[in-house]
Design an enzyme around this catalytic site. Structure first.
Site, PDB file in Angstrom:
ATOM      1  N   LYS A 133       4.414   8.335  -1.028  1.00  0.00           N
ATOM      2  CA  LYS A 133       4.303   9.099   0.215  1.00  0.00           C
ATOM      3  C   LYS A 133       5.468  10.061   0.452  1.00  0.00           C
ATOM      4  O   LYS A 133       5.473  11.155  -0.095  1.00  0.00           O
ATOM      5  CB  LYS A 133       4.117   8.128   1.381  1.00  0.00           C
ATOM      6  CG  LYS A 133       2.857   7.259   1.137  1.00  0.00           C
ATOM      7  CD  LYS A 133       2.339   6.578   2.355  1.00  0.00           C
ATOM      8  CE  LYS A 133       1.263   5.558   2.059  1.00  0.00           C
ATOM      9  NZ  LYS A 133      -0.073   5.934   2.423  1.00  0.00           N
ATOM     10  N   TYR A 136      -1.411  -4.540   1.846  1.00  0.00           N
ATOM     11  CA  TYR A 136      -2.113  -3.620   0.952  1.00  0.00           C
ATOM     12  C   TYR A 136      -1.088  -2.983   0.030  1.00  0.00           C
ATOM     13  O   TYR A 136      -0.057  -2.484   0.474  1.00  0.00           O
ATOM     14  CB  TYR A 136      -2.849  -2.537   1.754  1.00  0.00           C
ATOM     15  CG  TYR A 136      -3.621  -1.569   0.868  1.00  0.00           C
ATOM     16  CD1 TYR A 136      -4.758  -1.990   0.179  1.00  0.00           C
ATOM     17  CD2 TYR A 136      -3.198  -0.252   0.705  1.00  0.00           C
ATOM     18  CE1 TYR A 136      -5.463  -1.109  -0.639  1.00  0.00           C
ATOM     19  CE2 TYR A 136      -3.906   0.628  -0.114  1.00  0.00           C
ATOM     20  CZ  TYR A 136      -5.033   0.190  -0.786  1.00  0.00           C
ATOM     21  OH  TYR A 136      -5.730   1.063  -1.595  1.00  0.00           O
ATOM     22  N   ASP A 151       7.497  -3.517  -1.344  1.00  0.00           N
ATOM     23  CA  ASP A 151       6.624  -2.348  -1.373  1.00  0.00           C
ATOM     24  C   ASP A 151       6.973  -1.485  -0.159  1.00  0.00           C
ATOM     25  O   ASP A 151       6.514  -1.717   0.952  1.00  0.00           O
ATOM     26  CB  ASP A 151       5.156  -2.794  -1.333  1.00  0.00           C
ATOM     27  CG  ASP A 151       4.208  -1.605  -1.372  1.00  0.00           C
ATOM     28  OD1 ASP A 151       4.676  -0.453  -1.223  1.00  0.00           O
ATOM     29  OD2 ASP A 151       2.996  -1.829  -1.540  1.00  0.00           O
TER      30      ASP A 151
END
Ligand code: PMP
Length: 429
Positions: A267, A144, A239
């Site tokens: 994040k 994802y 990522d």
């Protein structure tokens, strides 16, 4: 457990917000029941609208590695807010955070701040396409990378939970440029490069997958990707939105010694405020406007409050012994669960990488999305409900990671392991 107020709020929310939530997994569709509406967080704990208290293993899906409302972060944000919330003009804070990131992750010579992980990956791919003059990208099933159009193909996270491997609204022509390989399959990626030797702009990967549950790379897999991308003139994009500053200060790439062309972050670097970033080799990053022709912009990008929260968070993380402490807590949790599992009459698979952990409800090894998808999601749902009732807020899906923070104490872990023991013993009967 009394969830009366949360039930009322959930019903009201559903009248005004699709599904009552602003991000699908929050609606608890995969596990059923009412999501507690949260009013406050402190350390390892969150508190809901009915006064219930939970030990939190979601930690806002990763940003809160210091736990909720860390005093240093809160104080720094308070001071920053007094000076103004956004300027749409450059600030020194952006330089400070950029330097800290570059020092931690040497492959990032230059970095651009955005507002979410989605923006980071979307922009990194545009840059990779602009730099190489190629259109196709390779991603991995169950990976994802946010919800940008071309990335919603065989995705993990909420897509896996809701069995929506692809989303309506993504034009076929976009999806055609997204090639998908099984995670951990060098063979599949090799085949794709042989088939499209001059068309692939980049391979994008979660270097430790966390959106199909936690699935680490097989030994040598990331090296293979580095070799193949270099050989065929494509870029390697790691990522590290989840793993950056989590599995180690320098992310997965410093653990395995892999130098990607571009890295995506999010994040933790925003310390709990909305942030994303992408960065990498100077020669590639200077393709971005206003230096180069590849366009990307943002009204709130590099927001002073978010930069401040990120800087304070990284300062705490950069102190000696911090990651060792987090490893110890996370290992305790794993060992505790393993001990419980060893006495059961069914087998489970515990997958941990640093402070990321998934208990897969399958006895078979999990190496990719296909094997992760064998897990018994019904049983997981029951497990989840049992934990919630005992005050443990586990991620509400089989295909997510738990996030342990520096605020989780030995007592928290002990309490959690006891709850897991109760939950699993119950399922056994
Ligand atoms: N990449 C990865 C690896 C992620 O886990 C996520 C979100 N969990 C994203 C990108 C997207 O980030 P955001 O939700 O901030 O858009």
């Amino acid at each position: 457990m009394n969830l009366r107020r949360s039930q009322e709020l959930f019903e009201e929310a559903q009248r005004y917000i699709p599904g009552g939530v602003d991000s699908p997994v929050r609606a608890f569709k995969a596990v059923g029941g009412t999501p507690p509406f949260i009013v406050r967080g402190q350390g390892s704990r969150i508190f809901d609208a009915d006064g219930n208290e939970f030990i939190d293993y979601v930690c806002s899906w990763g940003p809160l590695i210091l736990g909720h409302s860390h005093p240093k972060v809160v104080e720094a944000i308070k001071q920053a807010v007094e000076r103004g919330t956004t300027f749409g003009a450059p600030t020194e804070l952006e330089i400070t955070l950029a330097k800290m990131i570059s020092a931690a992750i040497p492959s990032i010579e230059m970095v651009r701040f955005v507002n979410s992980g989605t923006e980071a990956t979307m922009s990194a791919l545009r840059l990779a396409r602009g730099f190489t003059g190629r259109d196709k990208i390779v991603k991995f099933a169950g990976g994802y990378h946010g919800h940008a159009d071309g990335l919603l193909v065989k995705g993990g996270s909420g897509l896996a939970t809701l069995s929506l491997p692809n989303s309506p609204g993504v034009p076929e022509s976009y999806a055609q440029n997204t090639l998908v390989a099984p995670y951990n399959s060098t063979e599949a990626v090799t085949q794709l490069f042989r088939h499209y030797p001059k068309d692939i702009a980049a391979v994008i990967i979660e270097p430790v997958a966390a959106n199909m549950g936690v699935v680490p790379p097989k030994p040598g897999f990331l090296d293979d990707l580095r070799r193949l991308t270099s050989e065929y003139g494509a870029l390697l994009i790691l990522d590290e939105v989840i793993t950056g500053f989590r599995v180690a200060y320098g992310g997965v790439q410093t653990v395995y010694g892999i130098t990607p062309d571009l890295t995506c972050l999010g994040k933790i670097i925003g310390g709990g405020l909305p942030v994303g970033a992408y960065g990498g080799k100077r020669e590639i990053m200077e393709m971005m406007a206003p230096v180069g022709p590849v366009y990307q912009a943002g009204t709130l990008s590099g927001n002073p409050l978010a930069m401040t929260a990120g800087i304070e968070t990284l300062k705490v993380l950069n102190q000696p012994g911090v990651y060792e402490r987090l490893e110890k807590t996370s290992a305790r949790l794993e060992e505790g669960i393993a001990k419980v599992v060893s006495s059961l009459n069914f087998k489970l698979n515990i997958s941990r990488f640093a402070s990321l952990l998934t208990v897969f409800f399958t006895a078979e090894p999990v190496v990719d999305y296909e094997s992760a998808a064998q897990a018994n999601t019904k049983l997981f749902g029951k497990f989840f409900q049992q934990l919630l009732a005992q005050g443990i807020y586990w991620p509400p899906s089989q295909f997510e990671a738990t996030f342990t923070s520096l605020a989780h104490s030995e007592e928290d872990i002990q309490c959690t392991v006891e709850a897991i023991d109760m939950a699993l013993s119950h399922l056994q009967n």
